[in-house]
Design an enzyme around this catalytic site. Structure first.
Site, PDB file in Angstrom:
ATOM      1  N   CYS B  86       7.689  26.885   3.836  1.00  0.00           N
ATOM      2  CA  CYS B  86       7.892  26.999   2.392  1.00  0.00           C
ATOM      3  C   CYS B  86       6.863  26.147   1.636  1.00  0.00           C
ATOM      4  O   CYS B  86       5.690  26.463   1.674  1.00  0.00           O
ATOM      5  CB  CYS B  86       9.325  26.620   2.054  1.00  0.00           C
ATOM      6  SG  CYS B  86       9.870  27.248   0.469  1.00  0.00           S
ATOM      7  N   HIS B 195      12.887  29.719   6.216  1.00  0.00           N
ATOM      8  CA  HIS B 195      13.269  28.388   6.698  1.00  0.00           C
ATOM      9  C   HIS B 195      13.935  28.436   8.073  1.00  0.00           C
ATOM     10  O   HIS B 195      15.161  28.530   8.154  1.00  0.00           O
ATOM     11  CB  HIS B 195      14.251  27.757   5.708  1.00  0.00           C
ATOM     12  CG  HIS B 195      13.619  27.342   4.422  1.00  0.00           C
ATOM     13  ND1 HIS B 195      13.091  26.098   4.228  1.00  0.00           N
ATOM     14  CD2 HIS B 195      13.427  28.021   3.265  1.00  0.00           C
ATOM     15  CE1 HIS B 195      12.603  26.015   3.003  1.00  0.00           C
ATOM     16  NE2 HIS B 195      12.781  27.169   2.396  1.00  0.00           N
ATOM     17  N   GLU B 197      14.451  26.006  10.006  1.00  0.00           N
ATOM     18  CA  GLU B 197      15.293  24.817  10.186  1.00  0.00           C
ATOM     19  C   GLU B 197      16.676  24.982   9.563  1.00  0.00           C
ATOM     20  O   GLU B 197      17.569  24.190   9.820  1.00  0.00           O
ATOM     21  CB  GLU B 197      14.563  23.575   9.629  1.00  0.00           C
ATOM     22  CG  GLU B 197      14.639  23.369   8.122  1.00  0.00           C
ATOM     23  CD  GLU B 197      13.728  24.293   7.312  1.00  0.00           C
ATOM     24  OE1 GLU B 197      13.059  25.161   7.915  1.00  0.00           O
ATOM     25  OE2 GLU B 197      13.699  24.162   6.070  1.00  0.00           O
TER      26      GLU B 197
END
Lengths: 84, 228
Positions: B86, B195, B197
């Site tokens: 990002c 994302h 994560e």
């Protein structure tokens, strides 16, 4: 002392989604004569004095940081003025 | 394996990234503040999402000149894995470690939702644990993820298999060729808008992102762990 006006805009070949949205809004307000809108940034730099030519300094600042030349164009105007 | 999570003023996915590595992947991880001038001892560098320097001027434009960036560029040149997610992707673009630039989303809206990604290349150090053409679900959360590069660059990305992830089905942001994530030519720097994560635990809606981190470890072990 120098006042520098820097204009940064998206390149002609890059679609400007903000400009399109604003153009559509203008059209809905009956500004049909406004054919296109491009939105950019305006920056003012103040240079007290410089060892190097002011133009060279501003150009380097634009290339390095103020504009991303992958998608943006820049132009600038240098005004010499007397400090108050 | 030892991971560094770089923290810029305005990073806000650093804690998620740390959690993914420490608790879900089970590897060593440390935060590294942006003004540090050494990344010695780290095997992989992670640039998390967020709004570094408030996205002033352009996303990532100011973070790109942080002190630690010199070390990140060195690590990238040395072939260490560097992942930017990002805002991390935006910083890598501004730094010139990856080609192209980011524009506002076509819709002008900030989009935050899970999206489907297709694995376009599973032969990178970031995607080796996925199957080729596998479709995974990972969340996106961005206002400027509309990837742009000129035709010449796009042709080069395609030719060198640098496109790792594309949006499957709907393109959420107008990104050229549905690009969601690309590597550099050498393949050791990956930038992606989604994302991974945030997708490391089924409790949080899915664990499809975990394999990305597992891929990094697997590739690192293959080249660094001496076989007994």
């Amino acid at each position: 002392m120098f006042k520098v006006k820097v204009y940064v805009t998206l390149r002609e070949s890059v679609l400007d989604p903000q400009g399109v949205a604003v153009k559509n809004s203008l059209h809905s307000l009956n500004f049909s004569e406004i054919e296109d809108v491009r939105i950019g940034k305006y920056m003012e730099l103040t240079i007290e004095k410089s060892e190097r030519p002011v133009e060279e300094v501003v150009k380097e600042a634009c290339e390095k940081l103020l504009a991303n030349t992958v998608i943006e164009d820049y132009r600038f105007e240098i005004e010499e003025c007397v400090a108050l | 394996m030892r991971f560094a999570v770089i923290v810029f003023p305005g990073s806000n996915c650093d804690i998620d990234m740390f959690h993914a590595i420490k608790d879900e992947l089970g590897e060593e991880v440390e935060y590294v503040w942006h003004d540090q001038d050494s990344l010695e001892g780290f095997d992989a560098i992670l640039l998390p999402g967020g709004f570094s320097y408030g996205d002033y001027l352009r996303c990532g434009a100011i973070a790109r000149f942080s002190n630690v960036m010199k070390e990140i560029i060195k690590a990238a040149e040395a072939g260490k894995p560097v992942l930017g997610v990002c805002n991390g992707f935006q910083i890598l673009l501004e730094a010139g470690l990856l080609p192209g630039a980011m524009r506002r989303n076509e819709s002008l809206k900030f989009i935050c939702k899970p999206v489907e990604l297709k694995i376009e290349n599973n032969e990178t150090m970031f995607s080796g644990s996925y199957r080729q053409d596998e479709v995974i679900t990972v969340p996106i959360a961005h206002g400027e993820g509309n990837y742009y590069c000129d035709e010449e660059t796009l042709a080069r990305l395609e030719e060198n298999n640098q496109i790792v992830f594309t949006y499957n089905g709907e393109n959420p942001n107008g990104s050229i060729s549905n690009i969601a994530g690309i590597t550099n030519e050498k393949g050791n720097v990956l930038g992606m808008m989604p994302h991974p994560e945030r997708a490391v635990d089924s409790l949080l809606g899915g664990a499809d992102g975990l394999k990305l981190f597992q891929s990094i470890v697997r590739s690192w072990r293959e080249s660094n762990v001496v076989k007994a």
